[in-house]
Write a protein that holds these residues in place. Structure first.
Motif: not given
Length: 278
Positions: A11-15
């Motif tokens: 997952y991305s950092k934002e997610n």
């Protein structure tokens, strides 16, 4: 940077930050983060053909009516909801004590119930009335029962036992034994105790004779909170078809039928099985 170790790069950092804020993350004993999924968000597994989660009808069950092949309402509710939409017609050609028709009515389905015996028909009518109230009688029609003395006479000639069961149903009673055979001189019961009944009733196709009326008058009266009631009463089938009933205390009106739990027809909360065309 989030202090996570391991393979969280899927997952991305934002997610990952969003998941953490939403309380969607849990950590294993090794510190590996896992995404939380809740059962009400999952599509689930399609219903299988082995159902073990429905409790059978046993002694003490509230909906038990004493009919030998009675099925649980939960079973018929699942079958009807999974195979029809509100407003569809449900047919039960061997409906017994009426579990299918009662559940179909509660789920806003049209229904047709068929049974060959008059005891079953009488039990179904009592069940519907107890469950949905007296007004439900205006919502269905019984086909095949005598509606006049001529039809009653024909039934009596064709099948005396079925005639007996039907006639008893007119006064809210039923045979002591749900089978053919000797009845020891007692055709039915209106109170629970068989030989110690306070009121006796003779149902007859013919007009009672003078000696019959004299014997009934000699039996005297039974006193209750509702007044005096003839201890021995004679009613003809014609009188019953005209609406006359037994003179008896109101609290014992349906003593021979176990009352079904009350219910009401609710608006359906589930989606349609088959989407309707616009």
């Amino acid at each position: 940077m989030l202090p996570y170790k391991g393979r969280y790069w899927a997952y991305s950092k934002e997610n990952m930050r969003r998941f953490a804020q939403e309380g969607r993350l849990r950590h294993t004993y090794k510190g590996m983060p896992e995404y939380k999924r809740y059962l009400d968000e999952m599509p689930g597994v399609a219903l299988q053909d082995l159902w073990t989660d429905i409790t059978p009808i046993i002694a003490g069950t509230a909906e038990r009516l004493g009919y030998p092949t009675q099925k649980p309402e939960a079973l018929l509710e699942r079958i009807i909801e999974s195979s029809s939409n509100p407003g569809d017609v449900v047919l039960d050609p061997f409906c017994g004590c009426g579990t299918t028709v009662a559940v179909a009515h509660r789920l806003s389905r049209e229904w047709i119930g068929i049974d060959i015996t008059h005891p079953a028909v009488a039990l179904m009518k009592h069940r519907l009335r107890d469950t949905f109230g007296d007004d439900v009688e205006a919502e269905y029609e019984v086909i095949g029962e005598p509606v006049a003395a001529s039809g009653a006479q024909e039934l009596a000639s064709d099948d005396p036992w079925q005639f007996q069961c039907w006639a008893l149903g007119l006064v809210g009673a039923r045979p002591i034994e749900v089978k053919k055979g000797a009845d020891r001189g007692i055709d039915g019961r209106v109170v629970i105790e068989r030989e110690k009944a306070e009121i006796g009733v003779l149902l007859t196709m013919q007009e009672p004779t003078g000696p019959m009326r004299k014997e009934a008058a000699a039996a005297g009266f039974y006193k209750s909170a509702w007044g005096n009631h003839p201890r021995l009463q004679i009613l003809t089938v014609g009188e019953l078809l005209d609406g006359q009933q037994i003179d008896r205390p109101q609290t014992r009106a349906d003593a021979t039928f176990k009352k079904a739990p009350k219910a009401k027809v609710a608006e359906p909360e589930t989606g349609l099985l088959h989407e309707q065309d616009e």
